[in-house]
Design a protein around this motif. Sequence first.
Motif, PDB file in Angstrom:
ATOM      1  N   LEU A 177      99.247  46.526  53.772  1.00 44.04           N
ATOM      2  CA  LEU A 177      98.722  46.510  52.405  1.00 44.04           C
ATOM      3  C   LEU A 177      99.735  45.900  51.443  1.00 44.04           C
ATOM      4  O   LEU A 177      99.361  45.141  50.542  1.00 44.04           O
ATOM      5  CB  LEU A 177      98.352  47.923  51.953  1.00 44.04           C
ATOM      6  N   ALA A 178     101.014  46.211  51.624  1.00 41.86           N
ATOM      7  CA  ALA A 178     102.049  45.646  50.758  1.00 41.86           C
ATOM      8  C   ALA A 178     102.120  44.128  50.903  1.00 41.86           C
ATOM      9  O   ALA A 178     102.360  43.414  49.918  1.00 41.86           O
ATOM     10  CB  ALA A 178     103.406  46.278  51.076  1.00 41.86           C
ATOM     11  N   LEU A 179     101.892  43.628  52.104  1.00 43.22           N
ATOM     12  CA  LEU A 179     101.952  42.181  52.345  1.00 43.22           C
ATOM     13  C   LEU A 179     100.734  41.439  51.811  1.00 43.22           C
ATOM     14  O   LEU A 179     100.858  40.326  51.295  1.00 43.22           O
ATOM     15  CB  LEU A 179     102.049  41.900  53.849  1.00 43.22           C
ATOM     16  N   PHE A 180      99.558  42.024  51.958  1.00 48.79           N
ATOM     17  CA  PHE A 180      98.338  41.265  51.738  1.00 48.79           C
ATOM     18  C   PHE A 180      97.463  41.707  50.572  1.00 48.79           C
ATOM     19  O   PHE A 180      96.782  40.875  49.976  1.00 48.79           O
ATOM     20  CB  PHE A 180      97.490  41.288  53.016  1.00 48.79           C
ATOM     21  N   SER A 181      97.424  42.971  50.236  1.00 52.13           N
ATOM     22  CA  SER A 181      96.477  43.460  49.233  1.00 52.13           C
ATOM     23  C   SER A 181      96.833  42.989  47.829  1.00 52.13           C
ATOM     24  O   SER A 181      98.000  42.939  47.446  1.00 52.13           O
ATOM     25  CB  SER A 181      96.417  44.991  49.259  1.00 52.13           C
ATOM     26  N   GLY A 182      95.796  42.602  47.099  1.00 54.13           N
ATOM     27  CA  GLY A 182      95.976  42.182  45.714  1.00 54.13           C
ATOM     28  C   GLY A 182      96.399  40.732  45.573  1.00 54.13           C
ATOM     29  O   GLY A 182      96.842  40.310  44.511  1.00 54.13           O
TER      30      GLY A 182
END
Length: 92
Positions: free
Chosen positions: A75-80
Amino acid sequence: FSLLDEWEDRYRYVIELGEGLPPFPDEGRNPANKVAGCVSQVWLITEYGPGADPVVTFQGDSDAHIVRGLVAIMLALFSGRPASAIQETDAE
């Protein structure tokens, strides 16, 4: 991770990352959101923003502590991020 010399410290850190995930909605734990092929149960909700290069947001969870931490890293790498930036990301 390079700051942590011992594998046990890295393992604990991944678990701590998973503990920091926001609560996952109960209604999100359904067959449509379940990631197939995982030994642990993993759920992933994907939402797309408007436009030709939408911002993609993810919510995720797992029933296994270490896998939940790996979900947090994902999630830190890809989300948002815009879809094009996600496609160009070299996760390694």
